[in-house]
Design a protein around this motif. Sequence first.
Motif, PDB file in Angstrom:
ATOM      1  N   ILE A   1       0.818  -1.203  -0.142  1.00  0.00           N
ATOM      2  CA  ILE A   1       0.079   0.006   0.114  1.00  0.00           C
ATOM      3  C   ILE A   1       0.940   1.259   0.106  1.00  0.00           C
ATOM      4  O   ILE A   1       1.890   1.235   0.869  1.00  0.00           O
ATOM      5  N   VAL A   2       0.448   2.369  -0.830  1.00  0.00           N
ATOM      6  CA  VAL A   2       1.430   3.328  -1.106  1.00  0.00           C
ATOM      7  C   VAL A   2       0.788   4.570  -1.139  1.00  0.00           C
ATOM      8  O   VAL A   2      -0.356   4.735  -1.486  1.00  0.00           O
ATOM      9  N   LYS A   3       1.410   5.708  -0.575  1.00  0.00           N
ATOM     10  CA  LYS A   3       0.870   6.902  -0.693  1.00  0.00           C
ATOM     11  C   LYS A   3       1.910   8.088  -0.868  1.00  0.00           C
ATOM     12  O   LYS A   3       3.205   7.698  -0.285  1.00  0.00           O
ATOM     13  N   SER A   4       1.992   9.008  -1.709  1.00  0.00           N
ATOM     14  CA  SER A   4       2.788   9.869  -1.752  1.00  0.00           C
ATOM     15  C   SER A   4       2.368  11.424  -1.030  1.00  0.00           C
ATOM     16  O   SER A   4       1.191  11.610  -1.255  1.00  0.00           O
ATOM     17  N   PHE A   5       3.160  11.959  -0.422  1.00  0.00           N
ATOM     18  CA  PHE A   5       2.770  13.343   0.208  1.00  0.00           C
ATOM     19  C   PHE A   5       3.486  14.538  -0.184  1.00  0.00           C
ATOM     20  O   PHE A   5       4.901  14.291  -0.458  1.00  0.00           O
ATOM     21  N   GLN A   6       3.018  15.431  -0.356  1.00  0.00           N
ATOM     22  CA  GLN A   6       3.711  16.687  -1.113  1.00  0.00           C
ATOM     23  C   GLN A   6       3.615  17.757   0.076  1.00  0.00           C
ATOM     24  O   GLN A   6       2.885  17.756   0.814  1.00  0.00           O
TER      25      GLN A   6
ATOM     26  N   LYS B   1      10.498  17.643  -2.356  1.00  0.00           N
ATOM     27  CA  LYS B   1       9.524  18.050  -1.764  1.00  0.00           C
ATOM     28  C   LYS B   1       8.373  16.857  -1.818  1.00  0.00           C
ATOM     29  O   LYS B   1       7.039  17.128  -1.100  1.00  0.00           O
ATOM     30  N   THR B   2       8.673  15.737  -2.067  1.00  0.00           N
ATOM     31  CA  THR B   2       7.676  14.732  -2.248  1.00  0.00           C
ATOM     32  C   THR B   2       8.260  13.382  -1.419  1.00  0.00           C
ATOM     33  O   THR B   2       9.253  13.053  -1.601  1.00  0.00           O
ATOM     34  N   VAL B   3       7.418  12.854  -0.510  1.00  0.00           N
ATOM     35  CA  VAL B   3       7.923  11.716   0.207  1.00  0.00           C
ATOM     36  C   VAL B   3       6.733  10.665  -0.112  1.00  0.00           C
ATOM     37  O   VAL B   3       5.617  10.806   0.016  1.00  0.00           O
ATOM     38  N   LYS B   4       7.294   9.570  -0.501  1.00  0.00           N
ATOM     39  CA  LYS B   4       6.476   8.243  -0.831  1.00  0.00           C
ATOM     40  C   LYS B   4       6.653   7.235   0.324  1.00  0.00           C
ATOM     41  O   LYS B   4       7.930   6.881   0.402  1.00  0.00           O
ATOM     42  N   LEU B   5       5.493   6.795   0.803  1.00  0.00           N
ATOM     43  CA  LEU B   5       5.464   5.670   1.674  1.00  0.00           C
ATOM     44  C   LEU B   5       4.968   4.356   1.118  1.00  0.00           C
ATOM     45  O   LEU B   5       4.098   4.547   0.626  1.00  0.00           O
ATOM     46  N   SER B   6       5.672   3.377   1.212  1.00  0.00           N
ATOM     47  CA  SER B   6       5.358   1.925   0.845  1.00  0.00           C
ATOM     48  C   SER B   6       5.176   1.129   2.052  1.00  0.00           C
ATOM     49  O   SER B   6       6.311   0.908   2.736  1.00  0.00           O
ATOM     50  N   LEU B   7       4.237   0.485   2.338  1.00  0.00           N
ATOM     51  CA  LEU B   7       4.043  -0.619   3.341  1.00  0.00           C
ATOM     52  C   LEU B   7       3.662  -1.937   2.919  1.00  0.00           C
ATOM     53  O   LEU B   7       2.784  -2.265   2.052  1.00  0.00           O
TER      54      LEU B   7
END
Length: 94
Positions: free
Chosen positions: A25-30, A62-68
């Motif tokens: 499961i993945v989400k990017s934060f700006q 300026k983007t952080v992508k988190l993958s779980l």
Amino acid sequence: MLSNDEIKSNIEDLGNGWELKDGKIVKSFQFTTFMNAIEFVKEIARVAERLDHHPIITINWKTVKLSLKSFDVDAITKRDIGLAKEIEKVAESK
């Protein structure tokens, strides 16, 4: 381990931006600045340590992508959903 239906349902419950991609499961934060992105990562690191469950973190300016994913069982588990919920709490406080 969660079934595909359970994963999809939990992703919907998490809200905007989370998706199932390549078995994670993945989400990017700006963020507005690189330093704001780094501060976010530091907070996520504290949460991950507390839960003893760690995401894959990719920082691109300026983007952080988190993958779980739970690598010990090679699947998405309740631990990943729990971590995603905690990540959302951190993100909402920003």
